[in-house]
Design an enzyme around this catalytic site. Structure first.
Site, PDB file in Angstrom:
ATOM      1  N   HIS A   1       1.003  -1.153  -0.085  1.00  0.00           N
ATOM      2  CA  HIS A   1       0.067  -0.014   0.286  1.00  0.00           C
ATOM      3  C   HIS A   1       0.755   1.332   0.033  1.00  0.00           C
ATOM      4  O   HIS A   1       1.936   1.221   0.514  1.00  0.00           O
ATOM      5  CB  HIS A   1      -0.972  -0.150   1.314  1.00  0.00           C
TER       6      HIS A   1
ATOM      7  N   GLY B   1     -17.912  11.945   0.213  1.00  0.00           N
ATOM      8  CA  GLY B   1     -18.433  11.664  -0.935  1.00  0.00           C
ATOM      9  C   GLY B   1     -17.662  11.302  -2.103  1.00  0.00           C
ATOM     10  O   GLY B   1     -18.066  11.615  -3.248  1.00  0.00           O
TER      11      GLY B   1
ATOM     12  N   ARG C   1     -15.805   8.500  -4.724  1.00  0.00           N
ATOM     13  CA  ARG C   1     -16.392   7.660  -5.647  1.00  0.00           C
ATOM     14  C   ARG C   1     -16.215   6.010  -4.939  1.00  0.00           C
ATOM     15  O   ARG C   1     -14.985   5.802  -4.470  1.00  0.00           O
ATOM     16  CB  ARG C   1     -15.724   7.386  -6.829  1.00  0.00           C
TER      17      ARG C   1
END
Length: 316
Positions: free
Chosen positions: A113, A265, A267
């Site tokens: 990551h 908010g 995707r």
């Protein structure tokens, strides 16, 4: 913490570097995989901003790799961000960054990551306030000291030009952050993590953040090259799927980036691309005594991976 306030933030140059980094990483991973390519999805956010999600699926080496760019703005910082900075609550904000997670097919290759980001918050009549964050960490399924040492050597080398104090500071921060308290184990062998970086001026903090992002391929690709042709059997594959469950637990329970994406908010498909494509839970499972699977537990503790014998020197 006092966040830096400047009259102008050269965010456009940092955005250009982020987009270039995304392209460089995707190209390098495609070349290494040799079979699959990234699919690109662009998206817009109603309140402001958007991003570009790139996803590689079902490759020869990488079962799934997501490399996402986002740039979002809004009228108020989401709770995940303002909880750490209550004095900034109510300010409008802009956040941009790259986030990637790579889930390999072969259990002998670790999951990895990386994230690098810039936040700045505004209030009418006051200069903007900014800070950087980011890092990278490695989650092996089978313990390989050679891989952990290379990962940390690369991390240290990336930060050394900016100050010898940064690697131990960011390394310890990573060990604290990527920790599953309900399992009493780290997510993997750590790496680097930092947030709220603003000391020394914008240019210095930007350069540190870019050094971390630019070092990712040097840290990860040699490990992939070393391990991707190693033989594995079905039992080892099943152990990989079982351990992926711990990755899911951390990302859904504790990861601030996941929470920020949802609260802001973003995707949803891009936010949750960090989750592995296939995972397995097996309640109460324990590995055979003295097996390689059992040995993994000794890796899941903060250690000085660059010492002569890190396995005998756990960090306090």
């Amino acid at each position: 913490m006092n966040f830096s306030a400047d009259s102008q933030i050269p965010a456009a140059q940092f955005e250009e570097w982020l987009r270039d980094l995304q392209s460089r990483i995707c190209q390098a991973l495609e070349n290494q995989d040799g079979e699959s390519t990234f699919e690109t999805t662009s998206w817009d956010r109603e309140e402001g901003g958007g991003g570009e999600s790139r996803l590689l699926r079902d490759g020869a080496i990488f079962e799934q790799a997501g490399v996402n760019f986002s740039k979002v703005s809004g009228s108020a910082l989401p709770p995940t961000a303002s909880a750490q900075r209550p004095e900034l609550a109510g300010r409008s904000f802009e956040a941009m960054g790259i986030s990637l997670v790579i889930h390999p097919r072969n259990p002998h290759i670790p999951t990895s990551h990386m994230n690098v980001r810039l936040f700045h918050a505004q209030k009418e009549g006051e200069p903007p306030v900014w800070w950087f964050g980011g890092g990278f960490d490695l989650t092996p399924y089978y313990p390989r000291l050679e891989d952990a040492r290379h990962w940390h050597e690369t991390a240290k080398a990336a930060l050394e030009p900016h100050g010898s104090d940064l690697y131990p500071q960011f390394k310890a921060w990573c060990d604290r952050y990527f920790f599953l308290p309900h399992r009493d184990e780290t997510r993997g062998v750590g790496g680097l993590f930092f947030d709220d970086l603003n000391e020394g001026g914008f240019d210095r903090c930007r350069d540190i953040t870019q050094s971390v992002g630019n070092a990712f391929l040097d840290a990860y690709q040699p490990i992939v090259e070393r391990r991707h042709q190693e033989h594995y059997d079905e039992d080892q594959r099943q152990f990989q799927l079982y351990r992926r469950g711990r990755y899911v637990e951390f990302n859904l329970l504790f990861d601030r980036g996941t929470l920020f994406g949802i609260q802001s908010g973003g995707r949803t498909e891009a936010i949750l691309m960090s989750l592995p494509p296939v995972v397995r839970w097996h309640s109460g499972w324990t590995p055979e005594e003295n097996s390689a699977e059992a040995e993994l537990a000794s890796f899941l503790r903060p250690r000085d991976w660059l010492s002569e014998d890190p396995m005998t020197s756990p960090e306090v």
